[in-house]
Design a protein around this motif. Sequence first.
Motif, PDB file in Angstrom:
ATOM      1  N   ASP A 279      15.627  -4.532  12.312  1.00 26.93           N
ATOM      2  CA  ASP A 279      14.942  -4.754  13.569  1.00 26.93           C
ATOM      3  C   ASP A 279      15.625  -3.955  14.665  1.00 26.93           C
ATOM      4  O   ASP A 279      16.815  -4.117  14.929  1.00 26.93           O
ATOM      5  CB  ASP A 279      14.966  -6.247  13.923  1.00 26.93           C
ATOM      6  CG  ASP A 279      13.577  -6.841  13.815  1.00 26.93           C
ATOM      7  OD1 ASP A 279      12.860  -6.461  12.879  1.00 26.93           O
ATOM      8  OD2 ASP A 279      13.200  -7.655  14.666  1.00 26.93           O
ATOM      9  N   ILE A 280      14.843  -3.091  15.300  1.00 21.25           N
ATOM     10  CA  ILE A 280      15.345  -2.218  16.346  1.00 21.25           C
ATOM     11  C   ILE A 280      14.697  -2.663  17.647  1.00 21.25           C
ATOM     12  O   ILE A 280      13.544  -3.082  17.651  1.00 21.25           O
ATOM     13  CB  ILE A 280      14.941  -0.750  16.055  1.00 21.25           C
ATOM     14  CG1 ILE A 280      15.407  -0.325  14.664  1.00 21.25           C
ATOM     15  CG2 ILE A 280      15.447   0.205  17.110  1.00 21.25           C
ATOM     16  CD1 ILE A 280      16.865  -0.099  14.499  1.00 21.25           C
ATOM     17  N   GLY A 281      15.427  -2.527  18.743  1.00 20.76           N
ATOM     18  CA  GLY A 281      14.808  -2.810  20.025  1.00 20.76           C
ATOM     19  C   GLY A 281      15.601  -3.797  20.843  1.00 20.76           C
ATOM     20  O   GLY A 281      16.787  -4.005  20.606  1.00 20.76           O
ATOM     21  N   GLY A 282      14.922  -4.371  21.814  1.00 19.30           N
ATOM     22  CA  GLY A 282      15.586  -5.294  22.717  1.00 19.30           C
ATOM     23  C   GLY A 282      14.739  -6.513  22.949  1.00 19.30           C
ATOM     24  O   GLY A 282      13.840  -6.818  22.162  1.00 19.30           O
ATOM     25  N   GLU A 283      15.016  -7.173  24.042  1.00 24.74           N
ATOM     26  CA  GLU A 283      14.348  -8.444  24.312  1.00 24.74           C
ATOM     27  C   GLU A 283      12.837  -8.267  24.414  1.00 24.74           C
ATOM     28  O   GLU A 283      12.075  -9.123  23.978  1.00 24.74           O
ATOM     29  CB  GLU A 283      14.896  -9.025  25.615  1.00 24.74           C
ATOM     30  CG  GLU A 283      14.570 -10.493  25.793  1.00 24.74           C
ATOM     31  CD  GLU A 283      14.815 -10.954  27.223  1.00 24.74           C
ATOM     32  OE1 GLU A 283      15.751 -10.423  27.853  1.00 24.74           O
ATOM     33  OE2 GLU A 283      14.044 -11.801  27.693  1.00 24.74           O
ATOM     34  N   HIS A 284      12.401  -7.145  24.994  1.00 15.45           N
ATOM     35  CA  HIS A 284      10.982  -7.023  25.323  1.00 15.45           C
ATOM     36  C   HIS A 284      10.127  -6.392  24.239  1.00 15.45           C
ATOM     37  O   HIS A 284       8.908  -6.428  24.326  1.00 15.45           O
ATOM     38  CB  HIS A 284      10.818  -6.261  26.638  1.00 15.45           C
ATOM     39  CG  HIS A 284      11.374  -7.031  27.794  1.00 15.45           C
ATOM     40  ND1 HIS A 284      10.738  -8.135  28.304  1.00 15.45           N
ATOM     41  CD2 HIS A 284      12.526  -6.899  28.484  1.00 15.45           C
ATOM     42  CE1 HIS A 284      11.466  -8.633  29.297  1.00 15.45           C
ATOM     43  NE2 HIS A 284      12.556  -7.907  29.416  1.00 15.45           N
ATOM     44  N   ARG A 285      10.754  -5.768  23.269  1.00 12.89           N
ATOM     45  CA  ARG A 285       9.952  -5.157  22.223  1.00 12.89           C
ATOM     46  C   ARG A 285      10.829  -4.929  21.021  1.00 12.89           C
ATOM     47  O   ARG A 285      11.932  -4.387  21.140  1.00 12.89           O
ATOM     48  CB  ARG A 285       9.392  -3.802  22.724  1.00 12.89           C
ATOM     49  CG  ARG A 285       8.533  -3.084  21.700  1.00 12.89           C
ATOM     50  CD  ARG A 285       7.180  -3.774  21.603  1.00 12.89           C
ATOM     51  NE  ARG A 285       6.130  -2.821  21.307  1.00 12.89           N
ATOM     52  CZ  ARG A 285       5.637  -2.625  20.064  1.00 12.89           C
ATOM     53  NH1 ARG A 285       6.083  -3.319  19.056  1.00 12.89           N
ATOM     54  NH2 ARG A 285       4.673  -1.757  19.885  1.00 12.89           N
ATOM     55  N   ARG A 286      10.367  -5.350  19.860  1.00  8.13           N
ATOM     56  CA  ARG A 286      11.094  -5.121  18.628  1.00  8.13           C
ATOM     57  C   ARG A 286      10.213  -4.384  17.655  1.00  8.13           C
ATOM     58  O   ARG A 286       9.002  -4.498  17.689  1.00  8.13           O
ATOM     59  CB  ARG A 286      11.460  -6.441  17.967  1.00  8.13           C
ATOM     60  CG  ARG A 286      12.612  -7.146  18.595  1.00  8.13           C
ATOM     61  CD  ARG A 286      12.524  -8.589  18.223  1.00  8.13           C
ATOM     62  NE  ARG A 286      13.773  -9.234  18.495  1.00  8.13           N
ATOM     63  CZ  ARG A 286      14.662  -9.545  17.566  1.00  8.13           C
ATOM     64  NH1 ARG A 286      14.435  -9.273  16.295  1.00  8.13           N
ATOM     65  NH2 ARG A 286      15.783 -10.123  17.894  1.00  8.13           N
TER      66      ARG A 286
ATOM     67  N   LEU B 150      13.650 -15.324  15.493  1.00  6.48           N
ATOM     68  CA  LEU B 150      13.575 -13.883  15.288  1.00  6.48           C
ATOM     69  C   LEU B 150      14.628 -13.468  14.284  1.00  6.48           C
ATOM     70  O   LEU B 150      15.693 -14.081  14.212  1.00  6.48           O
ATOM     71  CB  LEU B 150      13.839 -13.151  16.617  1.00  6.48           C
ATOM     72  CG  LEU B 150      12.736 -13.232  17.669  1.00  6.48           C
ATOM     73  CD1 LEU B 150      13.260 -12.706  19.003  1.00  6.48           C
ATOM     74  CD2 LEU B 150      11.525 -12.435  17.233  1.00  6.48           C
ATOM     75  N   PRO B 151      14.367 -12.405  13.496  1.00  9.26           N
ATOM     76  CA  PRO B 151      15.428 -11.876  12.641  1.00  9.26           C
ATOM     77  C   PRO B 151      16.562 -11.351  13.530  1.00  9.26           C
ATOM     78  O   PRO B 151      16.355 -11.041  14.699  1.00  9.26           O
ATOM     79  CB  PRO B 151      14.762 -10.709  11.906  1.00  9.26           C
ATOM     80  CG  PRO B 151      13.326 -10.757  12.237  1.00  9.26           C
ATOM     81  CD  PRO B 151      13.139 -11.615  13.441  1.00  9.26           C
TER      82      PRO B 151
ATOM     83  N   LEU C 236      18.838  -8.770  15.220  1.00 12.84           N
ATOM     84  CA  LEU C 236      18.729  -7.340  15.495  1.00 12.84           C
ATOM     85  C   LEU C 236      19.822  -6.646  14.699  1.00 12.84           C
ATOM     86  O   LEU C 236      20.911  -7.175  14.525  1.00 12.84           O
ATOM     87  CB  LEU C 236      18.922  -7.054  16.986  1.00 12.84           C
ATOM     88  CG  LEU C 236      17.695  -7.201  17.887  1.00 12.84           C
ATOM     89  CD1 LEU C 236      18.103  -7.015  19.334  1.00 12.84           C
ATOM     90  CD2 LEU C 236      16.619  -6.191  17.538  1.00 12.84           C
TER      91      LEU C 236
END
Lengths: 257, 257
Positions: free
Chosen positions: B158-165, B41-42, B44
């Motif tokens: 990239d914004i968000g957390g583990e469950h949704r980016r 993943l990029p 965050l």
Amino acid sequence: MVVSAVGKVIVLQRRQRSLVRLFGHYLAPDVIKHMARSEQLPELGGDTRHVVVAFIDIVGFTKMSEKLADQDVVRVVNACFDAIGQSITKHQGYIDKYIGDAIMAVWNAPNTVENPEKAAVDAAHEIINLLDHIRQITDQQELDLRIALNAGPVLVGDIGGEHRRSFTVMGTTVNTASRIESVAKDKKVRLAISQSVADGLPKSYPLSEIWTGQLRGLSTDLSVYTLDVAEIYMESAPKDAERQSGQESSNLVEFPR
Amino acid sequence: MVVSAVGKVIVLQRRQRSLVRLFGHYLAPDVIKHMARSEQLPELGGDTRHVVVAFIDIVGFTKMSEKLADQDVVRVVNACFDAIGQSITKHQGYIDKYIGDAIMAVWNAPNTVENPEKAAVDAAHEIINLLDHIRQITDQQELDLRIALNAGPVLVGDIGGEHRRSFTVMGTTVNTASRIESVAKDKKVRLAISQSVADGLPKSYPLSEIWTGQLRGLSTDLSVYTLDVAEIYMESAPKDAERQSGQESSNLVEFPR
């Protein structure tokens, strides 16, 4: 040749699993699995479905942004979104999208949830109880949260065109959820739920009506409730006074979309 | 064994290309290519970047929704989003997200655009010229469009957390773009652009100031312009009258997020 081809199969299979896993962070895993199997995009279009829609706002975000370096703003937002997202997912919700400093989440789409009203309220209550934790991990004592929930029919499906698609929900139920958030803001409560959500809750949930009136875009009056527990109220101001004024219409309620 | 393994390699390679291609409809292709290569993943977080942000609204959507079956609503929305999306992409813009009946688009992120102000205004002008075509393909003669553009620094990443980016942009520049749309609504123009966008345009563009005032969330006055061409005005009402009242502040300007 045999060894290299077999080795390559293993590498490629691992890479495919890895890609599906990585993409799962951006899109509903069910949609991804379907695409990986069929090698096709889902049909554009949608079905009507009963869901609960949530708007979860980070309150005080703009003020905070002014004081922090950009990198720190993103760090704080991501810490909030991660903590809140964990509660949403734990309670079977789906994070539809981030809109600035807000999260839009859905219960009962794409996955079936048996009692979406209860699941959404339980998640919201848990998220509000996370507030101290969120303030601590972000080192932002002034942050607050505001959550609005509405239940009703929405269109669920792939929206967009050739150049961009989103799996999302849309319709009046979504707009109304967003407008209910303005009621929460006006009434200084961290959680506001519509009549339709209240109707789906077990009788043991301590509900309190905070507002009745006509929201923009609706043709009938709507009652808005909150959970009558201490942590829901933003100010320790007399709750009774707030409740007494709850029957008045408010001019503050507005949502532009 | 050899044949089957070699055959499987071909199938798996094709499937991987297919997955990457399919995902390109949901996420910025550059982000996907990076993930496919790195299998990670990029990070965050984000960078600050100068961009142009657009909000493009389908006007009359709620009214239309009431008259149509759900499936038809989705069909109309998708036809609009597809036609508008093609113009955005052609003019180097990136469709950040769909928010209900609106599109949020960005110029100069994730891809570099040499003159994002000009590219965004050219796209907006082209989209407005598509209105008749859109009305025709959707068979909705009452549909209209409203576009707001603002230029300035945003956080990109990239914004968000583990469950949704989400790969997105955020910051005051985005909120202001959304509020400028209220000016367009108030002034009955299909396109409203901020001073910062106007400053980035070639001198040959026929600009007309339509409003000056303080938008909520901003500490200084801001001037809002439109392209002074016939197709920009929603009503064939006297343009001069509208322009005369353009200097007054408006109470209608409001954006909730």
